[in-house]
Write an enzyme that holds these catalytic residues in place. Structure first.
Site, PDB file in Angstrom:
ATOM      1  N   ASP A   9     -26.633  50.503 -29.187  1.00  0.00           N
ATOM      2  CA  ASP A   9     -27.632  50.939 -30.150  1.00  0.00           C
ATOM      3  C   ASP A   9     -28.179  49.665 -30.816  1.00  0.00           C
ATOM      4  O   ASP A   9     -27.549  48.602 -30.720  1.00  0.00           O
ATOM      5  CB  ASP A   9     -26.937  51.857 -31.172  1.00  0.00           C
ATOM      6  CG  ASP A   9     -27.849  52.248 -32.310  1.00  0.00           C
ATOM      7  OD1 ASP A   9     -28.996  52.659 -32.031  1.00  0.00           O
ATOM      8  OD2 ASP A   9     -27.427  52.134 -33.478  1.00  0.00           O
ATOM      9  N   ASP A  11     -30.262  49.414 -34.328  1.00  0.00           N
ATOM     10  CA  ASP A  11     -30.180  49.357 -35.790  1.00  0.00           C
ATOM     11  C   ASP A  11     -28.755  49.651 -36.246  1.00  0.00           C
ATOM     12  O   ASP A  11     -28.223  50.721 -35.978  1.00  0.00           O
ATOM     13  CB  ASP A  11     -31.132  50.400 -36.403  1.00  0.00           C
ATOM     14  CG  ASP A  11     -32.589  50.123 -36.063  1.00  0.00           C
ATOM     15  OD1 ASP A  11     -33.042  48.997 -36.272  1.00  0.00           O
ATOM     16  OD2 ASP A  11     -33.277  51.050 -35.585  1.00  0.00           O
ATOM     17  N   THR A  17     -30.985  46.492 -39.733  1.00  0.00           N
ATOM     18  CA  THR A  17     -32.336  46.859 -40.156  1.00  0.00           C
ATOM     19  C   THR A  17     -32.334  48.078 -41.079  1.00  0.00           C
ATOM     20  O   THR A  17     -33.379  48.426 -41.630  1.00  0.00           O
ATOM     21  CB  THR A  17     -33.212  47.174 -38.923  1.00  0.00           C
ATOM     22  OG1 THR A  17     -32.382  47.868 -38.001  1.00  0.00           O
ATOM     23  CG2 THR A  17     -33.774  45.922 -38.301  1.00  0.00           C
ATOM     24  N   ALA A 115     -33.166  54.643 -30.742  1.00  0.00           N
ATOM     25  CA  ALA A 115     -34.208  55.612 -31.109  1.00  0.00           C
ATOM     26  C   ALA A 115     -35.474  54.925 -31.599  1.00  0.00           C
ATOM     27  O   ALA A 115     -36.512  55.559 -31.754  1.00  0.00           O
ATOM     28  CB  ALA A 115     -33.683  56.519 -32.223  1.00  0.00           C
ATOM     29  N   LYS A 145     -31.415  61.521 -30.229  1.00  0.00           N
ATOM     30  CA  LYS A 145     -29.966  61.650 -30.377  1.00  0.00           C
ATOM     31  C   LYS A 145     -29.725  62.764 -31.405  1.00  0.00           C
ATOM     32  O   LYS A 145     -30.475  62.836 -32.364  1.00  0.00           O
ATOM     33  CB  LYS A 145     -29.371  60.340 -30.919  1.00  0.00           C
ATOM     34  CG  LYS A 145     -29.584  59.126 -30.012  1.00  0.00           C
ATOM     35  CD  LYS A 145     -29.141  57.838 -30.728  1.00  0.00           C
ATOM     36  CE  LYS A 145     -29.512  56.619 -29.899  1.00  0.00           C
ATOM     37  NZ  LYS A 145     -29.200  55.343 -30.561  1.00  0.00           N
ATOM     38  N   GLU A 169     -22.233  52.399 -31.103  1.00  0.00           N
ATOM     39  CA  GLU A 169     -23.098  53.179 -32.002  1.00  0.00           C
ATOM     40  C   GLU A 169     -22.602  53.156 -33.446  1.00  0.00           C
ATOM     41  O   GLU A 169     -21.403  53.149 -33.678  1.00  0.00           O
ATOM     42  CB  GLU A 169     -23.060  54.658 -31.568  1.00  0.00           C
ATOM     43  CG  GLU A 169     -24.274  55.168 -30.892  1.00  0.00           C
ATOM     44  CD  GLU A 169     -25.541  55.198 -31.734  1.00  0.00           C
ATOM     45  OE1 GLU A 169     -25.467  55.083 -32.963  1.00  0.00           O
ATOM     46  OE2 GLU A 169     -26.611  55.332 -31.137  1.00  0.00           O
TER      47      GLU A 169
HETATM   48  C1  BG6 Z   1     -32.960  54.263 -35.392  1.00  0.00           C
HETATM   49  C2  BG6 Z   1     -32.630  54.097 -36.856  1.00  0.00           C
HETATM   50  O1  BG6 Z   1     -32.356  53.260 -34.645  1.00  0.00           O
HETATM   51  O2  BG6 Z   1     -34.371  54.209 -35.184  1.00  0.00           O
HETATM   52  C3  BG6 Z   1     -33.380  55.113 -37.684  1.00  0.00           C
HETATM   53  O3  BG6 Z   1     -31.236  54.244 -37.054  1.00  0.00           O
HETATM   54  C4  BG6 Z   1     -34.879  55.020 -37.398  1.00  0.00           C
HETATM   55  O4  BG6 Z   1     -33.123  54.900 -39.049  1.00  0.00           O
HETATM   56  C5  BG6 Z   1     -35.114  55.190 -35.903  1.00  0.00           C
HETATM   57  O5  BG6 Z   1     -35.585  56.034 -38.111  1.00  0.00           O
HETATM   58  C6  BG6 Z   1     -36.588  55.065 -35.512  1.00  0.00           C
HETATM   59  O6  BG6 Z   1     -37.018  53.753 -35.754  1.00  0.00           O
HETATM   60  P1  BG6 Z   1     -38.517  53.258 -35.711  1.00  0.00           P
HETATM   61  O7  BG6 Z   1     -38.377  51.757 -35.698  1.00  0.00           O
HETATM   62  O8  BG6 Z   1     -39.147  53.788 -34.474  1.00  0.00           O
HETATM   63  O9  BG6 Z   1     -39.189  53.776 -36.936  1.00  0.00           O
HETATM   64 MG    MG Z   2     -27.935  52.740 -35.338  1.00  0.00          MG
END
Ligand code: BG6
Ligand code: MG
Length: 217
Positions: A9, A11, A17, A115, A145, A169
């Site tokens: 994963d 973030d 982030t 994600a 997810k 994760e």
């Molecule tokens: C995930 C984060 O990895 O990505 C979420 O844990 C976030 O908090 C999601 O909303 C979507 O991210 P992005 O960068 O497409 O807004």
């Molecule tokens: Mg994460």
């Protein structure tokens, strides 16, 4: 040689982030007239941007049209990107650079399974984009997810069977996705929240080379 591969994963595993997502969501909530706390932010970990806005609006008890929601999604991402654009390799979480170098040295392939639609940019900012054999992110999947789609696609791109993939994760939804994909899962964070992971580590710092060796042996 091991048949195993890793799927990371982004973030909360590769980079921290979550604090930037939090700032951008909090400012958005404040501009709509309500507060957004760090514990509210936990609900958004691993959750897609679109779903995150719905959760945030339900906290503020606000109903909006799709057009208004689209504007807010763009506004949130614009602010988030101002933080992302300042990121450097200093923001790679502890232990990760050493772990990826070890895996590379052992010719153990690894993919991203995130994600985030901003994943390629973030990886470029921190200098890790070219390290991954495959990148699967929010632009590639239609199911969020805990649906296993993101990890199954990553396994396919790595040419590995799900049971040979080890997912790393930090979000409960992500651990569920890994288990739904029938993969081994290492949770990073609170073991009560990540109770379905096969292993949990309090932080990435604990993901030592010794621990990696045990996983792949
Ligand atoms: C995930 C984060 O990895 O990505 C979420 O844990 C976030 O908090 C999601 O909303 C979507 O991210 P992005 O960068 O497409 O807004
Ligand atoms: Mg994460």
């Amino acid at each position: 040689m091991t048949k195993k591969a890793f799927i990371f994963d982004l973030d909360g595993v590769i980079v921290d982030t979550a604090k930037y997502h939090y700032l951008a969501w909090k400012n958005l909530a404040n501009s709509l007239g309500f507060d957004f706390t760090p514990s509210n932010n936990e609900l958004l970990k691993g959750v897609s941007r679109v779903r995150s806005l719905d959760i945030l609006l339900s906290i503020g008890k606000i109903n909006l049209s799709q057009e208004e929601k689209d504007k807010l999604l763009a506004q949130k991402n614009e602010e988030y990107l101002t933080y992302v654009n300042q990121m450097t390799s200093d923001e790679i979480l502890p232990g990760i650079t050493a772990l990826l170098s070890y895996l590379e040295g052992q010719q153990i392939t690894f993919s991203l399974g995130s994600a985030s639609k901003n994943a390629p940019l973030i990886l470029k900012k921190v200098g890790l984009f070219n390290k991954f054999s495959a990148i699967v992110d929010g632009n590639d999947v239609s199911m969020a997810k805990p649906d296993p789609e993101v990890f199954l696609l990553a396994a396919k791109k790595l040419n590995k069977s799900p049971q040979d993939c080890i997912v790393v994760e930090d979000a409960a939804a992500g651990v569920q996705a890994a288990k739904n994909a029938k993969m081994i899962c290492v949770g990073i964070g609170d073991s009560t929240i990540l109770k379905d992971a096969d292993f949990t580590l309090a932080s990435t710092e604990e993901f030592t080379i010794d621990f990696a060796k045990k996983l792949i042996d």
